[in-house]
Design an enzyme around this catalytic site. Structure first.
Site, PDB file in Angstrom:
ATOM      1  N   SER A 138     -33.701  29.421  -7.988  1.00 18.42           N
ATOM      2  CA  SER A 138     -32.518  30.091  -8.555  1.00 18.42           C
ATOM      3  C   SER A 138     -32.869  31.568  -8.689  1.00 18.42           C
ATOM      4  O   SER A 138     -34.053  31.925  -8.803  1.00 18.42           O
ATOM      5  CB  SER A 138     -32.213  29.529  -9.949  1.00 18.42           C
ATOM      6  OG  SER A 138     -31.245  30.325 -10.613  1.00 18.42           O
ATOM      7  N   TYR A 151     -34.919  27.743 -19.100  1.00 15.38           N
ATOM      8  CA  TYR A 151     -34.393  27.465 -17.757  1.00 15.38           C
ATOM      9  C   TYR A 151     -35.030  28.440 -16.761  1.00 15.38           C
ATOM     10  O   TYR A 151     -35.497  28.020 -15.691  1.00 15.38           O
ATOM     11  CB  TYR A 151     -32.860  27.584 -17.720  1.00 15.38           C
ATOM     12  CG  TYR A 151     -32.299  27.366 -16.319  1.00 15.38           C
ATOM     13  CD1 TYR A 151     -32.441  26.133 -15.679  1.00 15.38           C
ATOM     14  CD2 TYR A 151     -31.671  28.397 -15.624  1.00 15.38           C
ATOM     15  CE1 TYR A 151     -31.956  25.933 -14.382  1.00 15.38           C
ATOM     16  CE2 TYR A 151     -31.178  28.206 -14.335  1.00 15.38           C
ATOM     17  CZ  TYR A 151     -31.322  26.974 -13.723  1.00 15.38           C
ATOM     18  OH  TYR A 151     -30.850  26.772 -12.442  1.00 15.38           O
ATOM     19  N   GLY A 182     -27.585  32.646  -6.832  1.00 21.42           N
ATOM     20  CA  GLY A 182     -27.019  33.139  -8.099  1.00 21.42           C
ATOM     21  C   GLY A 182     -25.971  32.135  -8.557  1.00 21.42           C
ATOM     22  O   GLY A 182     -26.153  30.919  -8.396  1.00 21.42           O
TER      23      GLY A 182
HETATM   24  P1  NDP Z   1     -24.879  19.864 -10.548  1.00 24.03           P
HETATM   25  O1  NDP Z   1     -24.913  19.605 -12.004  1.00 24.03           O
HETATM   26  O2  NDP Z   1     -23.550  19.859  -9.876  1.00 24.03           O
HETATM   27  O3  NDP Z   1     -25.851  18.853  -9.782  1.00 24.03           O
HETATM   28  C1  NDP Z   1     -27.109  18.516 -10.301  1.00 24.03           C
HETATM   29  C2  NDP Z   1     -27.653  17.312  -9.550  1.00 24.03           C
HETATM   30  O4  NDP Z   1     -28.961  17.016 -10.058  1.00 24.03           O
HETATM   31  C3  NDP Z   1     -26.804  16.071  -9.748  1.00 24.03           C
HETATM   32  O5  NDP Z   1     -26.662  15.398  -8.511  1.00 24.03           O
HETATM   33  C4  NDP Z   1     -27.603  15.235 -10.716  1.00 24.03           C
HETATM   34  O6  NDP Z   1     -27.399  13.852 -10.420  1.00 24.03           O
HETATM   35  C5  NDP Z   1     -29.037  15.640 -10.376  1.00 24.03           C
HETATM   36  N1  NDP Z   1     -29.924  15.428 -11.507  1.00 24.03           N
HETATM   37  C6  NDP Z   1     -29.887  16.067 -12.709  1.00 24.03           C
HETATM   38  N2  NDP Z   1     -30.805  15.554 -13.528  1.00 24.03           N
HETATM   39  C7  NDP Z   1     -31.434  14.579 -12.854  1.00 24.03           C
HETATM   40  C8  NDP Z   1     -32.474  13.664 -13.172  1.00 24.03           C
HETATM   41  N3  NDP Z   1     -33.050  13.660 -14.389  1.00 24.03           N
HETATM   42  N4  NDP Z   1     -32.882  12.789 -12.242  1.00 24.03           N
HETATM   43  C9  NDP Z   1     -32.302  12.760 -11.017  1.00 24.03           C
HETATM   44  N5  NDP Z   1     -31.324  13.594 -10.644  1.00 24.03           N
HETATM   45  C10 NDP Z   1     -30.883  14.489 -11.560  1.00 24.03           C
HETATM   46  O7  NDP Z   1     -25.582  21.290 -10.344  1.00 24.03           O
HETATM   47  P2  NDP Z   1     -25.914  22.162  -9.027  1.00 24.03           P
HETATM   48  O8  NDP Z   1     -25.492  21.494  -7.797  1.00 24.03           O
HETATM   49  O9  NDP Z   1     -25.426  23.517  -9.305  1.00 24.03           O
HETATM   50  O10 NDP Z   1     -27.501  22.207  -9.139  1.00 24.03           O
HETATM   51  C11 NDP Z   1     -28.385  21.812  -8.095  1.00 24.03           C
HETATM   52  C12 NDP Z   1     -29.623  22.680  -8.142  1.00 24.03           C
HETATM   53  O11 NDP Z   1     -29.261  24.029  -7.907  1.00 24.03           O
HETATM   54  C13 NDP Z   1     -30.357  22.665  -9.492  1.00 24.03           C
HETATM   55  O12 NDP Z   1     -31.748  22.652  -9.260  1.00 24.03           O
HETATM   56  C14 NDP Z   1     -29.933  23.995 -10.124  1.00 24.03           C
HETATM   57  O13 NDP Z   1     -30.879  24.459 -11.041  1.00 24.03           O
HETATM   58  C15 NDP Z   1     -29.846  24.859  -8.877  1.00 24.03           C
HETATM   59  N6  NDP Z   1     -29.064  26.079  -9.006  1.00 24.03           N
HETATM   60  C16 NDP Z   1     -27.752  26.023  -9.418  1.00 24.03           C
HETATM   61  C17 NDP Z   1     -27.023  27.194  -9.514  1.00 24.03           C
HETATM   62  C18 NDP Z   1     -25.621  27.226 -10.043  1.00 24.03           C
HETATM   63  O14 NDP Z   1     -25.158  28.321 -10.460  1.00 24.03           O
HETATM   64  N7  NDP Z   1     -24.884  26.126 -10.027  1.00 24.03           N
HETATM   65  C19 NDP Z   1     -27.611  28.489  -9.131  1.00 24.03           C
HETATM   66  C20 NDP Z   1     -28.987  28.405  -8.713  1.00 24.03           C
HETATM   67  C21 NDP Z   1     -29.658  27.241  -8.636  1.00 24.03           C
HETATM   68  P3  NDP Z   1     -27.282  12.670 -11.483  1.00 24.03           P
HETATM   69  O15 NDP Z   1     -26.654  13.239 -12.719  1.00 24.03           O
HETATM   70  O16 NDP Z   1     -26.459  11.639 -10.792  1.00 24.03           O
HETATM   71  O17 NDP Z   1     -28.688  12.243 -11.676  1.00 24.03           O
HETATM   72  C1  8X3 Z   2     -28.143  29.025 -11.972  1.00 20.17           C
HETATM   73  C2  8X3 Z   2     -27.744  30.450 -11.977  1.00 20.17           C
HETATM   74  O1  8X3 Z   2     -27.586  32.536 -13.429  1.00 20.17           O
HETATM   75  O2  8X3 Z   2     -26.717  30.467 -14.360  1.00 20.17           O
HETATM   76  O3  8X3 Z   2     -29.486  28.855 -11.677  1.00 20.17           O
HETATM   77  O4  8X3 Z   2     -29.077  30.813 -14.175  1.00 20.17           O
HETATM   78  S1  8X3 Z   2     -27.787  31.087 -13.569  1.00 20.17           S
END
Ligand code: NDP
Ligand code: 8X3
Length: 252
Positions: A138, A151, A182
């Site tokens: 991220s 985080y 982002g």
């Molecule tokens: P979502 O919440 O939409 O998706 C998160 C996914 O992670 C879900 O499929 C969830 O599945 C899975 N997950 C969460 N906890 C667990 C667990 N304990 N065990 C197994 N699976 C888990 O978020 P995003 O798609 O946005 O996030 C995906 C990745 O991208 C993350 O690593 C996040 O930090 C990163 N990210 C996101 C950004 C944003 O702004 N959205 C920006 C930068 C990075 P389930 O609940 O079914 O287990």
């Molecule tokens: C997710 C982006 O800016 O909310 O990793 O941390 S931010």
């Protein structure tokens, strides 16, 4: 045989969009998450396009992680691409007000979960002398913002692990890439704000945030380069975002 990709966090957001795109491109898929109903839906819909198998486990549960991956049928045991995507933020509190449970969740899922899944997948990649690990970090792993503390620390750790993996796995011809988005409009803020949908919605109001499909496109681009090309670190913001805290919210 087409390449096989294992995606963690495939039930939502970036992971789900990536599963959908890779299915269209006929990658064979191992889709992981905790929510069984969503995994079943994905198996049904994407199974019409490619070979799909689903694994239900919490990445924090190391026994289940190893058991699930070691029990894959023979035709899915050679994993060409691991997309370490599962993760979330829990809370946006100052360090003095942070919840211990939130801290545990972020370190256990975003850092230790990524390590467990990687360790379970690596022996076969090493044996094959090939493979690709894509770590979803991220911009929070590049720049700390108010309330981001733990985080951000978890994503700084992913950034460090991405580099460490590339160094240690270099001798085995394994590619390792970090992708650092982002603001992406997914269920991320619903989780961060514990189901407070109004607060979550506000994060993405007034500008066009990145969409999960944008990141899926980038992941596909990264994994479809010729084998001698390794995009080691990729940072992507929405156009309206300049830093973690400078967001032009007047664009729509
Ligand atoms: P979502 O919440 O939409 O998706 C998160 C996914 O992670 C879900 O499929 C969830 O599945 C899975 N997950 C969460 N906890 C667990 C667990 N304990 N065990 C197994 N699976 C888990 O978020 P995003 O798609 O946005 O996030 C995906 C990745 O991208 C993350 O690593 C996040 O930090 C990163 N990210 C996101 C950004 C944003 O702004 N959205 C920006 C930068 C990075 P389930 O609940 O079914 O287990
Ligand atoms: C997710 C982006 O800016 O909310 O990793 O941390 S931010």
């Amino acid at each position: 045989m087409n390449s096989t990709a294992l995606i963690t966090g495939a039930t939502s957001g970036i992971g789900k969009a990536t599963a959908e795109l890779l299915a269209k491109k006929e990658y064979r898929l191992i889709l992981c998450g905790r929510r069984e109903d969503r995994l079943k839906e994905l198996e049904e819909s994407l199974g019409k396009l490619t070979d799909v198998i689903t694994l239900q486990f919490d990445v924090r549960d190391k026994e289940k992680v190893f058991h699930a991956i070691q029990s894959l049928p023979a035709s899915f045991q050679k994993i060409d691409i691991l997309i370490n995507n599962a993760g979330n933020a829990h809370g946006l509190d100052s360090i003095q007000n942070g919840s211990l449970d939130d801290w545990d969740a972020m370190m256990d899922i975003n850092v230790k979960g990524l390590l467990y899944v990687s360790k379970a997948v690596l022996p076969k990649m090493i044996e094959e002398n090939s493979g690709f690990i894509v770590n979803i970090g991220s911009t929070a792993g590049k720049e700390v913002y108010p309330g981001g503390n733990v985080y951000c620390a978890s994503k700084y750790a992913v950034n460090a692990l991405n580099k460490g993996m590339r160094i240690d796995l270099n001798q085995y011809n394994i590619r390792v890439s970090g992708i650092h988005p982002g603001l992406v409009e997914t269920e991320f803020s619903d989780v961060r704000f514990k189901g407070d949908k109004e607060r979550a919605k506000k994060v993405y109001q007034g500008y066009k945030a990145l969409q999960a499909e944008d990141i899926a496109d980038i992941i596909h681009f990264v994994i479809s380069r010729p084998y001698h090309v390794n995009i080691e670190d990729l940072v992507v913001f929405p156009t309206a975002q300049a830093t973690a805290t400078i967001i032009n919210k007047e664009t729509i």
